[in-house]
Design an enzyme around this catalytic site. Structure first.
Site, PDB file in Angstrom:
ATOM      1  N   LYS A   1       8.157  -4.831   2.594  1.00 38.33           N
ATOM      2  CA  LYS A   1       8.172  -3.428   2.996  1.00 38.33           C
ATOM      3  C   LYS A   1       7.738  -3.250   4.446  1.00 38.33           C
ATOM      4  O   LYS A   1       6.765  -3.840   4.901  1.00 38.33           O
ATOM      5  CB  LYS A   1       7.236  -2.640   2.069  1.00 38.33           C
ATOM      6  CG  LYS A   1       7.063  -1.162   2.400  1.00 38.33           C
ATOM      7  CD  LYS A   1       6.158  -0.511   1.366  1.00 38.33           C
ATOM      8  CE  LYS A   1       5.745   0.890   1.738  1.00 38.33           C
ATOM      9  NZ  LYS A   1       4.895   1.513   0.717  1.00 38.33           N
TER      10      LYS A   1
ATOM     11  N   TYR B   1       0.855  -1.188   0.000  1.00 40.99           N
ATOM     12  CA  TYR B   1       0.000   0.000   0.000  1.00 40.99           C
ATOM     13  C   TYR B   1       0.892   1.239   0.000  1.00 40.99           C
ATOM     14  O   TYR B   1       2.023   1.218   0.469  1.00 40.99           O
ATOM     15  CB  TYR B   1      -1.008  -0.002   1.140  1.00 40.99           C
ATOM     16  CG  TYR B   1      -0.499  -0.102   2.564  1.00 40.99           C
ATOM     17  CD1 TYR B   1       0.147   0.958   3.186  1.00 40.99           C
ATOM     18  CD2 TYR B   1      -0.741  -1.253   3.315  1.00 40.99           C
ATOM     19  CE1 TYR B   1       0.570   0.872   4.504  1.00 40.99           C
ATOM     20  CE2 TYR B   1      -0.326  -1.356   4.635  1.00 40.99           C
ATOM     21  CZ  TYR B   1       0.332  -0.282   5.229  1.00 40.99           C
ATOM     22  OH  TYR B   1       0.743  -0.369   6.529  1.00 40.99           O
ATOM     23  N   CYS B   2       0.371   2.308  -0.618  1.00 39.33           N
ATOM     24  CA  CYS B   2       1.120   3.558  -0.809  1.00 39.33           C
ATOM     25  C   CYS B   2       2.516   3.299  -1.374  1.00 39.33           C
ATOM     26  O   CYS B   2       3.527   3.697  -0.778  1.00 39.33           O
ATOM     27  CB  CYS B   2       1.214   4.333   0.502  1.00 39.33           C
ATOM     28  SG  CYS B   2       1.692   6.068   0.291  1.00 39.33           S
ATOM     29  N   PRO B   3       2.616   2.625  -2.528  1.00 37.71           N
ATOM     30  CA  PRO B   3       3.934   2.330  -3.083  1.00 37.71           C
ATOM     31  C   PRO B   3       4.646   3.590  -3.560  1.00 37.71           C
ATOM     32  O   PRO B   3       4.011   4.548  -4.020  1.00 37.71           O
ATOM     33  CB  PRO B   3       3.604   1.407  -4.259  1.00 37.71           C
ATOM     34  CG  PRO B   3       2.208   1.785  -4.663  1.00 37.71           C
ATOM     35  CD  PRO B   3       1.521   2.157  -3.387  1.00 37.71           C
TER      36      PRO B   3
END
Length: 281
Positions: free
Chosen positions: A160, A147-149
């Site tokens: 991550k 998420y939110c790359p």
């Protein structure tokens, strides 16, 4: 210490710890705080500042998230899981904040003279320095199915545990990172995976939202096989910034800073109302 970015080595650090203020401390206040500090640091009224913050069960959306075709259904789902939902004023997409996630902001001066990548690079080198006794495998590159790359995702072995954003105000810049210290990175990712499934469904959208694979996200404890707490990482940060500078001062907002905070907080409230204005309660 040659690998440490020069931005991280001011003569004096201001240290503000808001990591233990409890559930009543809103993320809206947090982003307003960084804006006020950016103005102050940019005006040289305050030295370079490190601020720590924790928010309980909060989903911070990006502006594109608020444009999902079924965003109200997505928000209703998040609220049903016990999360507060806000829209932030810095770049990026949705992230999960809870008691196991420590946020760190570095507020640097001279944003008009310093390349934006320098702020990101400084944060990357600091996190590598922060955990150098535990690992030398922290890498910065985009984890596309997180998420939110973003380009400055931090990971170990492709999983991550942190993401970085940056916001520039006047002549100061706030470089912000969330660190998944404890808990389950997979569970946090699964929550947002479901949010996007509900909020987008099968609709075509102009913006490309992440196709989240929960297996690519983990906490530091999961990745390193340790039992760090948010408080322990806070202490690590304080020790490291002390090593990097000659002096640390602790001072709350004062004078004009309070006025700037109040103004920015009001703007954050209005921004959220505008971003979600077409949604039903």
């Amino acid at each position: 210490m040659s690998t440490i970015h020069d931005l991280l080595k001011p003569q004096t650090y201001r240290f503000i710890d808001q990591s233990n203020l409890g559930p009543g401390f809103s993320a809206l206040q947090s982003f307003a705080m960084d804006d006020a500090l950016s103005i102050s640091v940019g005006e040289r009224m305050s030295p370079t500042t490190a601020r720590l913050w924790v928010h309980h069960n909060t989903i911070v959306l990006g502006i594109p998230d608020a444009r999902l075709p079924y965003i109200q259904d997505g928000i209703n789902f998040l609220k049903s899981q016990g999360y507060e939902v806000i829209v932030r004023n810095s770049g990026g997409l949705a992230v999960v904040l809870d008691e196991g996630v420590l946020n760190l902001s570095f507020i640097f001066p001279d944003s008009k003279q310093v390349n934006i990548h320098d702020g990101y690079d400084a944060m990357v080198t600091f996190i590598q320095y922060l955990f150098e006794d535990l690992t030398d495998q922290i890498k910065a590159y985009e984890i596309t199915q997180s998420y939110c790359p973003g380009t400055y995702d931090l990971s170990i072995d492709g999983r991550k545990f942190a993401g970085i954003s940056q916001r520039r105000v006047k002549n100061g810049s706030a470089v912000q990172i969330y660190l998944d210290v404890s808990g389950s990175g997979r569970e946090r990712a699964a929550l947002l995976k479901r949010f996007y499934e509900i909020g987008k469904r099968e609709q075509d959208t102009r913006f490309t939202y992440p196709a989240i694979d929960p297996s690519v996200m983990a906490s530091l404890n999961e990745l390193l096989g340790v039992h760090l707490t948010v408080a322990e990482v806070r202490d690590r940060i304080l020790i490291k910034i002390h090593e990097l500078s000659d002096q640390i001062v602790t001072a709350p907002l004062e004078g004009e800073e309070i006025e700037w905070f109040n103004k920015r907080f009001e703007q954050m409230i209005k921004r959220n109302e505008k971003a979600l204005e077409n949604l039903e309660e």
